[in-house]
Design a protein around this motif. Structure first.
Motif, PDB file in Angstrom:
ATOM      1  N   SER A  28      -8.786  43.361  -9.771  1.00  0.00           N
ATOM      2  CA  SER A  28      -9.043  44.139  -8.560  1.00  0.00           C
ATOM      3  C   SER A  28     -10.182  43.496  -7.784  1.00  0.00           C
ATOM      4  O   SER A  28     -11.188  43.080  -8.377  1.00  0.00           O
ATOM      5  CB  SER A  28      -9.400  45.586  -8.906  1.00  0.00           C
ATOM      6  OG  SER A  28      -8.338  46.222  -9.580  1.00  0.00           O
ATOM      7  N   LEU A  29     -10.013  43.432  -6.457  1.00  0.00           N
ATOM      8  CA  LEU A  29     -11.010  42.837  -5.577  1.00  0.00           C
ATOM      9  C   LEU A  29     -11.258  43.756  -4.389  1.00  0.00           C
ATOM     10  O   LEU A  29     -10.371  44.532  -4.002  1.00  0.00           O
ATOM     11  CB  LEU A  29     -10.528  41.485  -5.047  1.00  0.00           C
ATOM     12  CG  LEU A  29     -10.353  40.332  -6.037  1.00  0.00           C
ATOM     13  CD1 LEU A  29      -9.759  39.134  -5.316  1.00  0.00           C
ATOM     14  CD2 LEU A  29     -11.687  39.958  -6.666  1.00  0.00           C
ATOM     15  N   PRO A  30     -12.442  43.688  -3.766  1.00  0.00           N
ATOM     16  CA  PRO A  30     -12.648  44.408  -2.509  1.00  0.00           C
ATOM     17  C   PRO A  30     -11.585  43.991  -1.500  1.00  0.00           C
ATOM     18  O   PRO A  30     -11.153  42.827  -1.487  1.00  0.00           O
ATOM     19  CB  PRO A  30     -14.045  43.951  -2.074  1.00  0.00           C
ATOM     20  CG  PRO A  30     -14.729  43.574  -3.351  1.00  0.00           C
ATOM     21  CD  PRO A  30     -13.660  42.981  -4.215  1.00  0.00           C
ATOM     22  N   ASP A  31     -11.151  44.933  -0.652  1.00  0.00           N
ATOM     23  CA  ASP A  31     -10.003  44.645   0.203  1.00  0.00           C
ATOM     24  C   ASP A  31     -10.257  43.566   1.244  1.00  0.00           C
ATOM     25  O   ASP A  31      -9.319  43.023   1.818  1.00  0.00           O
ATOM     26  CB  ASP A  31      -9.492  45.932   0.875  1.00  0.00           C
ATOM     27  CG  ASP A  31     -10.507  46.549   1.827  1.00  0.00           C
ATOM     28  OD1 ASP A  31     -11.663  46.081   1.871  1.00  0.00           O
ATOM     29  OD2 ASP A  31     -10.129  47.504   2.538  1.00  0.00           O
ATOM     30  N   GLU A  32     -11.540  43.209   1.484  1.00  0.00           N
ATOM     31  CA  GLU A  32     -11.812  42.127   2.426  1.00  0.00           C
ATOM     32  C   GLU A  32     -11.709  40.752   1.780  1.00  0.00           C
ATOM     33  O   GLU A  32     -11.787  39.726   2.463  1.00  0.00           O
ATOM     34  CB  GLU A  32     -13.200  42.299   3.060  1.00  0.00           C
ATOM     35  CG  GLU A  32     -14.378  42.128   2.125  1.00  0.00           C
ATOM     36  CD  GLU A  32     -14.779  43.426   1.433  1.00  0.00           C
ATOM     37  OE1 GLU A  32     -15.880  43.445   0.834  1.00  0.00           O
ATOM     38  OE2 GLU A  32     -13.999  44.397   1.497  1.00  0.00           O
ATOM     39  N   GLN A  33     -11.497  40.711   0.456  1.00  0.00           N
ATOM     40  CA  GLN A  33     -11.347  39.449  -0.254  1.00  0.00           C
ATOM     41  C   GLN A  33      -9.890  39.233  -0.655  1.00  0.00           C
ATOM     42  O   GLN A  33      -9.111  40.173  -0.725  1.00  0.00           O
ATOM     43  CB  GLN A  33     -12.224  39.422  -1.512  1.00  0.00           C
ATOM     44  CG  GLN A  33     -13.710  39.536  -1.243  1.00  0.00           C
ATOM     45  CD  GLN A  33     -14.516  39.476  -2.526  1.00  0.00           C
ATOM     46  OE1 GLN A  33     -14.051  39.005  -3.563  1.00  0.00           O
ATOM     47  NE2 GLN A  33     -15.754  39.946  -2.467  1.00  0.00           N
ATOM     48  N   THR A  34      -9.543  38.008  -0.884  1.00  0.00           N
ATOM     49  CA  THR A  34      -8.210  37.681  -1.374  1.00  0.00           C
ATOM     50  C   THR A  34      -8.336  36.708  -2.547  1.00  0.00           C
ATOM     51  O   THR A  34      -9.384  36.078  -2.735  1.00  0.00           O
ATOM     52  CB  THR A  34      -7.344  37.026  -0.279  1.00  0.00           C
ATOM     53  OG1 THR A  34      -8.004  35.844   0.202  1.00  0.00           O
ATOM     54  CG2 THR A  34      -7.113  37.998   0.880  1.00  0.00           C
ATOM     55  N   VAL A  35      -7.281  36.591  -3.312  1.00  0.00           N
ATOM     56  CA  VAL A  35      -7.248  35.636  -4.419  1.00  0.00           C
ATOM     57  C   VAL A  35      -6.630  34.340  -3.920  1.00  0.00           C
ATOM     58  O   VAL A  35      -5.467  34.318  -3.511  1.00  0.00           O
ATOM     59  CB  VAL A  35      -6.425  36.186  -5.605  1.00  0.00           C
ATOM     60  CG1 VAL A  35      -6.468  35.208  -6.773  1.00  0.00           C
ATOM     61  CG2 VAL A  35      -6.952  37.540  -6.040  1.00  0.00           C
ATOM     62  N   ASP A  36      -7.405  33.278  -3.935  1.00  0.00           N
ATOM     63  CA  ASP A  36      -6.913  31.987  -3.451  1.00  0.00           C
ATOM     64  C   ASP A  36      -6.184  31.278  -4.589  1.00  0.00           C
ATOM     65  O   ASP A  36      -6.605  30.224  -5.063  1.00  0.00           O
ATOM     66  CB  ASP A  36      -8.075  31.146  -2.934  1.00  0.00           C
ATOM     67  CG  ASP A  36      -7.596  29.847  -2.274  1.00  0.00           C
ATOM     68  OD1 ASP A  36      -6.411  29.798  -1.894  1.00  0.00           O
ATOM     69  OD2 ASP A  36      -8.403  28.912  -2.167  1.00  0.00           O
ATOM     70  N   ASP A  37      -5.102  31.903  -5.040  1.00  0.00           N
ATOM     71  CA  ASP A  37      -4.334  31.360  -6.153  1.00  0.00           C
ATOM     72  C   ASP A  37      -2.921  31.920  -6.053  1.00  0.00           C
ATOM     73  O   ASP A  37      -2.732  33.140  -6.169  1.00  0.00           O
ATOM     74  CB  ASP A  37      -4.975  31.750  -7.482  1.00  0.00           C
ATOM     75  CG  ASP A  37      -4.370  31.011  -8.664  1.00  0.00           C
ATOM     76  OD1 ASP A  37      -3.129  30.963  -8.761  1.00  0.00           O
ATOM     77  OD2 ASP A  37      -5.147  30.511  -9.493  1.00  0.00           O
ATOM     78  N   PRO A  38      -1.918  31.072  -5.846  1.00  0.00           N
ATOM     79  CA  PRO A  38      -0.550  31.559  -5.637  1.00  0.00           C
ATOM     80  C   PRO A  38       0.052  32.242  -6.866  1.00  0.00           C
ATOM     81  O   PRO A  38       1.096  32.879  -6.755  1.00  0.00           O
ATOM     82  CB  PRO A  38       0.226  30.291  -5.271  1.00  0.00           C
ATOM     83  CG  PRO A  38      -0.573  29.177  -5.876  1.00  0.00           C
ATOM     84  CD  PRO A  38      -1.999  29.596  -5.758  1.00  0.00           C
ATOM     85  N   ARG A  39      -0.579  32.107  -8.017  1.00  0.00           N
ATOM     86  CA  ARG A  39      -0.033  32.761  -9.213  1.00  0.00           C
ATOM     87  C   ARG A  39      -0.217  34.280  -9.158  1.00  0.00           C
ATOM     88  O   ARG A  39       0.502  35.013  -9.830  1.00  0.00           O
ATOM     89  CB  ARG A  39      -0.699  32.193 -10.471  1.00  0.00           C
ATOM     90  CG  ARG A  39      -0.323  30.752 -10.758  1.00  0.00           C
ATOM     91  CD  ARG A  39      -1.178  30.155 -11.868  1.00  0.00           C
ATOM     92  NE  ARG A  39      -2.563  29.980 -11.454  1.00  0.00           N
ATOM     93  CZ  ARG A  39      -3.493  29.389 -12.198  1.00  0.00           C
ATOM     94  NH1 ARG A  39      -3.174  28.928 -13.404  1.00  0.00           N
ATOM     95  NH2 ARG A  39      -4.734  29.269 -11.757  1.00  0.00           N
TER      96      ARG A  39
END
Length: 286
Positions: free
Chosen positions: A104-115
């Motif tokens: 889980s991440l704050p909604d202003e962040q994203t996971v820079d990983d296509p997996r």
């Protein structure tokens, strides 16, 4: 990579609590004690980068289930985020029974990983302390309000599994897991209210757990599908809120899928809860 070489990792132990507390405090910007980390280490698998720049953690799934949860901490001056995610997935892949890893991440962040794929938003909500029900609405006939002590063995487990079958946030728990939760010091039996049928089957429920000196975390909250749309959860929640007000229990918090297929978030907003944190859950299938 560090200097062209792969990062080395080792398993964390009780002696790493002070270091991990310092690392988590730096990354989160809030104070994390070594006692909190020691409790964390008793249930999570944790690994630390040899350079002391990062740590990863995986919470194994409950027996018979497949979803586990992941977390990581990387020092702000480090650029090893991709290596850290690789290590997190490797740790998850070596965890028995785990086939879906969720973070889980704050909604202003994203996971820079296509997996990782986006799963759903998660809202943390708190009651505003001013919106109170005047009375608890009556349950539809033939239901009656019951307490946790009245629930037949297996009746709550069955109702929970049915209520959360179409939900995305929580996997059903087995009888052993519920026994442990209900037997914990945090479980607030006086807050638990249930809608019971004439056969003492559970049609709906609101449970609560103590947090801190007078705080309360509500949940799980649910209605068996066959009984939905009749105001059962609204009536039970109103009863719990009245109890919290009379006994000066505050803050009252809960967590909900921000896009719940049952529109649970709208019920909580109606009853005076407001969003204080918006997260997004991502998952990877191992």
């Amino acid at each position: 990579m560090v200097g062209g070489m792969a990062m080395g990792w080792r398993s964390a132990g009780a002696g790493d609590a002070v270091f991990l507390a310092e690392l988590a405090s730096e990354v989160s910007g809030s104070s994390v004690s070594s006692d909190e980390v020691s409790a964390f280490l008793r249930s999570w698998r944790v690994e630390i980068a040899d350079e002391g720049t990062a740590a990863v953690a995986v919470l194994p799934p409950a027996d018979g289930h497949a979803r586990g949860y992941g977390a990581w901490w990387v020092r702000r001056d480090s650029e090893q985020h991709r290596d850290v995610l690789d290590r997190l997935i490797r740790l998850a892949s070596s965890t028995p029974g785990l086939s879906v890893l969720q973070i889980s991440l704050p909604d202003e962040q994203t996971v820079d990983d296509p997996r990782f794929e986006r799963a759903y938003p998660l809202w943390t909500m708190v009651h505003d302390g001013t919106t109170w029900p005047q009375r608890a609405p009556a349950l539809p006939v033939p239901l009656r309000v019951g307490r946790w002590s009245e629930v037949l063995p297996g009746a709550f487990e069955t109702a929970y599994a049915q209520s959360y079958r179409d939900q995305r946030v929580v996997e059903p728990h087995g009888a052993e897991a519920w026994a442990l939760l209900a037997g914990s010091d945090a479980f607030a039996a006086e807050l638990g209210v249930l809608a019971l049928t004439p056969e003492d089957q559970v049609a709906g429920f609101v449970l609560g757990f103590r947090r801190g000196h007078r705080g309360v975390e509500l949940g799980p909250i649910g209605t068996v599908p066959a009984w939905r749309g009749r105001g059962i959860c609204s009536a039970l929640l109103a009863s719990v809120l009245m109890y919290c007000r009379e006994n000066e229990l505050t803050p009252m918090t809960l967590t909900v899928d921000g896009e719940s297929p049952t529109h649970a978030q709208e019920l909580y907003l109606k009853h005076g809860f407001r969003v204080i944190e918006r997260l997004v859950a991502y998952q990877v299938r191992l």
